[in-house]
Design a protein around this motif. Structure first.
Motif, PDB file in Angstrom:
ATOM      1  N   LEU A  44      40.022  38.796  55.637  1.00  0.00           N
ATOM      2  CA  LEU A  44      39.638  37.490  55.102  1.00  0.00           C
ATOM      3  C   LEU A  44      38.125  37.326  55.079  1.00  0.00           C
ATOM      4  CD1 LEU A  44      42.359  35.193  56.678  1.00  0.00           C
ATOM      5  CD2 LEU A  44      42.149  35.909  54.287  1.00  0.00           C
ATOM      6  N   PHE A  45      37.438  37.806  56.119  1.00  0.00           N
ATOM      7  CA  PHE A  45      35.971  37.759  56.115  1.00  0.00           C
ATOM      8  C   PHE A  45      35.410  38.575  54.952  1.00  0.00           C
ATOM      9  CE2 PHE A  45      36.265  36.825  60.778  1.00  0.00           C
ATOM     10  CZ  PHE A  45      35.675  35.567  60.702  1.00  0.00           C
ATOM     11  N   SER A  48      36.582  36.994  51.352  1.00  0.00           N
ATOM     12  CA  SER A  48      36.077  35.678  50.963  1.00  0.00           C
ATOM     13  C   SER A  48      34.803  35.809  50.134  1.00  0.00           C
ATOM     14  CB  SER A  48      35.838  34.813  52.192  1.00  0.00           C
ATOM     15  OG  SER A  48      34.840  35.386  53.021  1.00  0.00           O
ATOM     16  N   THR A  49      33.903  36.684  50.510  1.00  0.00           N
ATOM     17  CA  THR A  49      32.672  36.899  49.754  1.00  0.00           C
ATOM     18  C   THR A  49      32.949  37.669  48.474  1.00  0.00           C
ATOM     19  OG1 THR A  49      31.432  36.948  51.812  1.00  0.00           O
ATOM     20  CG2 THR A  49      30.352  37.852  49.888  1.00  0.00           C
ATOM     21  N   LEU A  50      33.746  38.711  48.569  1.00  0.00           N
ATOM     22  CA  LEU A  50      34.041  39.537  47.404  1.00  0.00           C
ATOM     23  C   LEU A  50      34.719  38.733  46.309  1.00  0.00           C
ATOM     24  CD1 LEU A  50      34.128  42.317  46.060  1.00  0.00           C
ATOM     25  CD2 LEU A  50      36.300  42.705  47.231  1.00  0.00           C
ATOM     26  N   LEU A  51      35.678  37.904  46.658  1.00  0.00           N
ATOM     27  CA  LEU A  51      36.393  37.135  45.650  1.00  0.00           C
ATOM     28  C   LEU A  51      35.481  36.146  44.942  1.00  0.00           C
ATOM     29  CD1 LEU A  51      39.801  36.560  47.426  1.00  0.00           C
ATOM     30  CD2 LEU A  51      39.299  38.102  45.540  1.00  0.00           C
ATOM     31  N   TYR A  62      42.499  38.258  42.591  1.00  0.00           N
ATOM     32  CA  TYR A  62      43.520  37.621  43.410  1.00  0.00           C
ATOM     33  C   TYR A  62      43.685  38.424  44.691  1.00  0.00           C
ATOM     34  CZ  TYR A  62      44.774  35.647  38.890  1.00  0.00           C
ATOM     35  OH  TYR A  62      44.748  35.019  37.686  1.00  0.00           O
ATOM     36  N   ARG A  63      44.034  37.767  45.750  1.00  0.00           N
ATOM     37  CA  ARG A  63      44.330  38.504  46.981  1.00  0.00           C
ATOM     38  C   ARG A  63      45.706  38.106  47.481  1.00  0.00           C
ATOM     39  NH1 ARG A  63      40.782  34.725  50.141  1.00  0.00           N
ATOM     40  NH2 ARG A  63      42.310  33.531  51.271  1.00  0.00           N
ATOM     41  N   ILE A  70      42.209  42.946  40.694  1.00  0.00           N
ATOM     42  CA  ILE A  70      41.146  42.489  39.810  1.00  0.00           C
ATOM     43  C   ILE A  70      41.653  42.561  38.375  1.00  0.00           C
ATOM     44  CG2 ILE A  70      38.793  42.878  39.022  1.00  0.00           C
ATOM     45  CD1 ILE A  70      38.303  44.299  41.727  1.00  0.00           C
ATOM     46  N   LEU A  71      41.582  41.445  37.674  1.00  0.00           N
ATOM     47  CA  LEU A  71      42.002  41.367  36.277  1.00  0.00           C
ATOM     48  C   LEU A  71      40.763  41.180  35.419  1.00  0.00           C
ATOM     49  CD1 LEU A  71      44.098  41.016  34.000  1.00  0.00           C
ATOM     50  CD2 LEU A  71      44.113  38.580  34.565  1.00  0.00           C
TER      51      LEU A  71
END
Length: 85
Positions: A44-45, A48-51, A62-63, A70-71
């Motif tokens: 999650l850490f 959160s930044t990557l998304l 989406y996770r 990744i779309l």
């Protein structure tokens, strides 16, 4: 806490086993131990930044649990390639 988590992420090896064949250990420098009890929290850490970075223009991410999909959509494969690159 950082030292505790780091101890699970350093000096790791994996060994491939298929039937009776057991390969020599291979050093692993990325990833988190499979089944590691803090896996979801650490993910999650990271995610959160990557998304947030991936949510732009024609890119959507989406996770689900510890996976990211990744779309990328456009009118051509070349545009998609440039976007993911």
């Amino acid at each position: 806490i950082v030292r505790f988590i780091r101890s699970f992420l350093q000096d790791r090896t994996i060994r491939l086993t298929i039937g009776n064949f057991i390969a020599e250990p291979i050093t692993v420098t990325t990833g988190i131990l499979q089944g590691f009890f803090l896996l979801l929290i650490l993910f999650l850490f990271f995610a959160s930044t990557l998304l947030l970075i991936l949510q732009r223009g024609n890119i959507t991410a989406y996770r689900f649990i510890n996976n990211i999909n990744i779309l990328i959509y456009s009118k051509s494969i070349e545009e998609n390639y440039r976007a993911i690159k």
